[in-house]
Write a protein that holds these residues in place. Structure first.
Motif, PDB file in Angstrom:
ATOM      1  N   ASP A  52       0.984  -1.207   0.115  1.00  0.00           N
ATOM      2  CA  ASP A  52      -0.013  -0.084   0.001  1.00  0.00           C
ATOM      3  C   ASP A  52       0.965   1.177   0.005  1.00  0.00           C
ATOM      4  O   ASP A  52       1.746   1.281   0.876  1.00  0.00           O
ATOM      5  CB  ASP A  52      -0.864  -0.031   1.187  1.00  0.00           C
ATOM      6  N   GLY A  53       0.510   2.246  -0.738  1.00  0.00           N
ATOM      7  CA  GLY A  53       1.350   3.209  -0.997  1.00  0.00           C
ATOM      8  C   GLY A  53       0.792   4.212  -1.886  1.00  0.00           C
ATOM      9  O   GLY A  53       0.112   4.060  -2.709  1.00  0.00           O
ATOM     10  N   THR A  54       1.519   5.589  -1.996  1.00  0.00           N
ATOM     11  CA  THR A  54       1.346   6.426  -3.059  1.00  0.00           C
ATOM     12  C   THR A  54       2.115   6.189  -4.220  1.00  0.00           C
ATOM     13  O   THR A  54       3.188   5.423  -4.077  1.00  0.00           O
ATOM     14  CB  THR A  54       1.598   7.766  -2.574  1.00  0.00           C
ATOM     15  N   THR A  55       1.809   6.355  -5.234  1.00  0.00           N
ATOM     16  CA  THR A  55       2.491   6.188  -6.664  1.00  0.00           C
ATOM     17  C   THR A  55       4.080   6.664  -6.454  1.00  0.00           C
ATOM     18  O   THR A  55       4.861   6.097  -6.951  1.00  0.00           O
ATOM     19  CB  THR A  55       1.854   6.667  -7.711  1.00  0.00           C
ATOM     20  N   THR A  56       4.041   7.988  -6.033  1.00  0.00           N
ATOM     21  CA  THR A  56       5.411   8.498  -5.632  1.00  0.00           C
ATOM     22  C   THR A  56       6.380   7.758  -5.041  1.00  0.00           C
ATOM     23  O   THR A  56       7.376   7.441  -5.298  1.00  0.00           O
ATOM     24  CB  THR A  56       5.263  10.039  -5.319  1.00  0.00           C
ATOM     25  N   ASP A  57       5.689   7.481  -3.740  1.00  0.00           N
ATOM     26  CA  ASP A  57       6.375   6.562  -2.733  1.00  0.00           C
ATOM     27  C   ASP A  57       6.915   5.328  -3.505  1.00  0.00           C
ATOM     28  O   ASP A  57       8.180   4.794  -3.157  1.00  0.00           O
ATOM     29  CB  ASP A  57       5.658   6.421  -1.505  1.00  0.00           C
ATOM     30  N   ILE A  58       5.999   4.602  -4.078  1.00  0.00           N
ATOM     31  CA  ILE A  58       6.407   3.450  -4.671  1.00  0.00           C
ATOM     32  C   ILE A  58       7.466   3.650  -5.906  1.00  0.00           C
ATOM     33  O   ILE A  58       8.369   2.712  -5.659  1.00  0.00           O
ATOM     34  CB  ILE A  58       5.209   2.924  -5.282  1.00  0.00           C
ATOM     35  N   ASP A  59       7.355   4.716  -6.417  1.00  0.00           N
ATOM     36  CA  ASP A  59       8.392   4.850  -7.591  1.00  0.00           C
ATOM     37  C   ASP A  59       9.789   4.962  -6.761  1.00  0.00           C
ATOM     38  O   ASP A  59      10.556   4.674  -7.373  1.00  0.00           O
ATOM     39  CB  ASP A  59       7.936   6.239  -8.288  1.00  0.00           C
ATOM     40  N   GLN A  60       9.743   5.955  -5.721  1.00  0.00           N
ATOM     41  CA  GLN A  60      11.111   5.869  -4.791  1.00  0.00           C
ATOM     42  C   GLN A  60      11.760   4.747  -4.713  1.00  0.00           C
ATOM     43  O   GLN A  60      12.827   4.464  -4.751  1.00  0.00           O
ATOM     44  CB  GLN A  60      10.798   6.768  -3.897  1.00  0.00           C
ATOM     45  N   VAL A  61      10.864   3.703  -4.049  1.00  0.00           N
ATOM     46  CA  VAL A  61      11.350   2.411  -3.528  1.00  0.00           C
ATOM     47  C   VAL A  61      11.769   1.617  -4.797  1.00  0.00           C
ATOM     48  O   VAL A  61      13.020   0.907  -4.963  1.00  0.00           O
ATOM     49  CB  VAL A  61      10.474   1.581  -2.748  1.00  0.00           C
TER      50      VAL A  61
END
Lengths: 189, 570
Positions: A52-61
């Motif tokens: 679960d997460g925002t698209t931006t956070d997921i992109d970062q990971v």
């Protein structure tokens, strides 16, 4: 915040799982499910994460995950039309007088009885998480003695695949910046 | 040719052109030591603590651009390297660490001096390996050096059980390294480069923020060409200092928490900020949402994961700074931004930021400035972490690239002593200063023994204010002056140095500064100078933690002190 399905192709070497999972941990993500197994390429494993997460956070990971040397390809299948499934095995209390009712539920959900004992059954059910949940609700009243779920596995629909690596040898880590064509930040060309 | 594992390690080091190994022996790396006499071209430097081996190798790598090599035994030897590895990781320094491990059949059984060092260093290495088959060793060494030195450099750890070091196998050196999943991009995207050139052409108030990447890729000429062609002021981050000549009129000094006031203001007014080989660290940006509110951002970095990590980027370019700039420069129109430049100069005149009051007290800034003035542009300067580091950075306006060596990302106190060792080995003929804090010096001062043993002519300037100065400043400013655990009981640094056979002097008068530095420069060997400076001097400009760049406090206005105050006798 929404659920993302991330698929990664990685070289099958000791410690790789640890390295990748630690990238999620460093950014404080909780992994909802994780499934690992062989892919179509010998030596490459395929991992499917749901987080679960925002698209931006997921992109970062995912960008951090690319820094793990053994990672060959990552895609966020949430952006694609995908098929996803989960398999569950559940051991249900099933005295002879209750079996008829249970088998009716098994039929409706196109599940399968894979083991029979005097007082219990093991049932295998495959489908989306929602279907598995619904099935479990139906058999819960009989008594669930044991339950195991594999976590989600997923694949993009259609002929193409965001996980293609053939022909891209040597170009796999070419980075395509935001706004260039259809690719998003963190995707590969 | 049949070789033992230990010989294979040495063969590989020799072929990588390694000159020095900084290390410490122990039970699990004895086979490596056993082979040392067979490889006289590689010199082993015995430090006094493994952390120093890692820092020395790290500093050697920063100066030479080659991978630094350190090794240690298993267990405590390996864990003592950890701070050094983390330091190299945060500052993108190519480091190859070789640790001996307990024999392979004892791994995982809590053998004597066993530590899961590959597990421990997982988040602070670019890659690490536990070699369980001697036939994999040569390939692993080759890969390790390749990974450490290419792309965004970083530390690599190779853990080798003692029995693998002793086992024999046919040695074949892999001529090529090809890792299918590791191909760092060096050439920037042409379309993005064009967009960047266009943004530069449109901007009226551009700024360059140059970081460590400029030094790592040795893009000095390219950066200078860009800055001069488009007339863009260049601000260098702490680790970027030296990437652009300090004597150049476009050089603006450092930004950020203790950066120049004019830079922090200019970033707020700029309409274009170009981050080149830097990562928008929180000490540079201040409060993120108020960073460069009027600017479009061009971000050039070799690590895709840095793009958009902290600051939203208008035009990201992933690639090696040198390559990207050589592609970008021909597309950039020649321009002048005289009005903008004059505007920054005006802020600079009104807020000089690093003026030193003409007082009779011995001010730490005065000492540091004097060292720079008397040492010239060819010297190397190593610092620890804290107030003295910030002053050293503020007054560093030298031209020599890669001559300011400091622990940036991790902020490792104690770096100053072992790092100076690495720098002196890398540049045996150059003058090397270690500008040390009295706190940090005490963390690694055992290395004075190493310095004496190898007769390294390092000059130490201990900026001794009797406090953990930066922590004292924070307790003073942000914790109601509740000074806790920052007052240090000092050893006599002069006697201490002399115990190691090192010349030492003490300075507590302003008038003694210049002659003492001179004496140190004349002395052929190592020197320790204990500068007993004013104890309550704060580092300014300062931005409080969590504040925005625009909220930076400039240094307080000071009155010139006309006459020395008469000391009342009691």
């Amino acid at each position: 915040m929404s659920t993302h399905t991330i698929v990664a192709l990685v070289e099958n070497r000791p410690g790789v799982l640890n390295r990748i999972v630690s990238k999620w941990r460093q950014r404080g993500f909780n992994i909802e499910s994780l499934a690992v197994g062989h892919s179509e390429v010998p030596g490459l494993s395929r991992m499917t994460f749901t987080v679960d997460g925002t698209t931006t956070d997921i992109d970062q990971v995912t960008k951090q995950m690319y820094k793990v040397i053994e990672v060959v390809k990552i895609a966020d299948l949430t952006e694609h039309d995908m098929v996803h499934r989960e398999l569950a095995m559940v051991k249900v209390t099933a005295p002879p007088k209750e079996r008829g009712g249970i088998m009716e539920v098994v039929d409706i959900f196109r599940a399968k009885i894979v083991d029979v004992a005097t007082e219990s059954l093991i049932i295998e059910v495959t489908g989306t998480e929602e279907k598995v949940d619904a099935f479990l609700e139906m058999v819960r009243p009989y008594g669930i003695k044991e339950l195991v779920r594999t976590g989600r596995i997923a694949m993009a629909r259609g002929g193409g695949t965001p996980m293609a690596i053939e022909g891209a040898k040597g170009e796999q880590h070419r980075y395509r910046p935001a706004g260039e064509g259809k690719a998003k930040v963190g995707t590969l060309i | 040719m049949k070789l033992t594992g230990a010989q294979i390690v040495m063969e590989c080091l020799a072929r990588e052109g390694v000159e020095y190994i900084f290390g410490y022996p122990g039970g699990a790396n004895l086979p490596l030591y056993d082979t040392l006499p067979q490889y006289p071209q590689i010199r082993h430097i015995t430090v006094r603590h493994e952390q120093a081996a890692a820092h020395a190798a790290d500093a050697y790598a920063r100066v030479t651009g080659k991978a630094g090599v350190c090794w240690a035994t298993s267990g405590p030897g390996a864990t003592n390297l950890v701070t050094g590895i983390a330091n190299a990781w945060m500052d993108s320094v190519p480091l190859v660490c070789i640790t001996g491990a307990v024999v392979s059949w004892l791994i995982g059984r809590d053998g004597f001096q066993e530590a899961d060092i590959t597990g421990i260093t997982l988040p602070i290495t670019k890659q690490n390996y536990l070699v369980l088959d001697v036939n994999d060793l040569a390939q692993t060494m080759r890969e390790g050096f390749h990974i450490a030195t290419t792309g965004r450099p970083g530390p690599v750890l190779i853990d080798i059980p003692r029995d693998i070091q002793q086992e024999e196998t046919e040695f074949e050196y892999p001529e090529k390294v090809d890792i299918a999943s590791y191909k760092p991009a060096t050439k920037g995207h042409q379309g993005q480069i064009k967009k960047a050139a266009q943004l530069i052409g449109e901007s009226e108030r551009p700024l360059i923020l140059a970081g460590h990447g400029v030094i790592i890729s040795q893009a000095y000429d390219e950066l200078r060409e860009l800055a001069e062609r488009a007339h863009i002021p260049v601000i260098c981050t702490l680790l970027g200092l030296g990437g652009f000549p300090g004597s150049h009129e476009l050089f603006m000094g450092m930004p950020g928490m203790h950066g120049m006031y004019w830079n922090n203001m200019a970033i707020g007014e700029a309409d274009l900020v170009m981050g080149i080989g830097m990562r928008f660290d929180d000490r540079v940006t201040g409060r993120l949402k108020d960073f460069a509110p009027n600017a479009k951002i061009i971000h050039i970095d070799i690590d895709p994961a840095e793009i958009g990590k902290n600051v939203k980027t208008t035009v990201p370019i992933v690639g090696d700074v040198k390559q990207v700039l050589s592609d970008l420069n021909p597309l950039v129109q020649a321009a002048r931004h005289d009005e903008w430049y004059a505007h920054i100069q005006k802020i600079r005149e009104e807020h000089p930021s690093i003026a030193i009051p003409n007082v009779n007290k011995l001010l730490p800034q005065y000492v540091i400035k004097s060292i720079y003035e008397q040492s010239g542009h060819d010297a190397y300067f190593v610092t620890g972490v804290g107030q003295h580091q910030m002053w050293a950075a503020q007054f560093f306006w030298n031209d020599n690239p890669a001559s300011f060596i400091t622990s940036g990302g991790l902020g490792t106190m104690g770096f100053e002593v072992p790092a100076a060792i690495g720098v002196q080995f890398a540049r045996p003929k150059s003058l090397v200063w270690s500008i040390a804090g009295d706190g940090g010096f005490q963390m690694t001062m055992q290395e004075l023994a190493t310095i004496a043993e190898y007769e390294l002519p390092i000059k130490f300037a201990i900026i001794n204010n009797g406090f953990l100065g930066m922590v004292r400043q924070w307790q003073h400013l942000y914790y109601d002056d509740n000074l806790q655990s920052v007052r240090l009981l000092q050893p006599d640094f002069v006697k201490l140095a002399e115990a190691f056979g090192i010349a030492a002097m003490r300075v507590n008068e302003k008038t003694e500064v210049a002659p003492t530095i001179d004496k140190a420069l004349q002395h052929p060997g190592p020197v320790v100078i204990d500068f007993e400076v004013e104890q309550h001097e704060d580092t300014f400009p300062a931005m409080s933690p969590g504040a925005a760049l625009s909220e930076t406090t400039d240094q307080p206005k000071f009155e010139e002190e006309p006459e020395p105050k008469k000391v009342r006798s009691s």
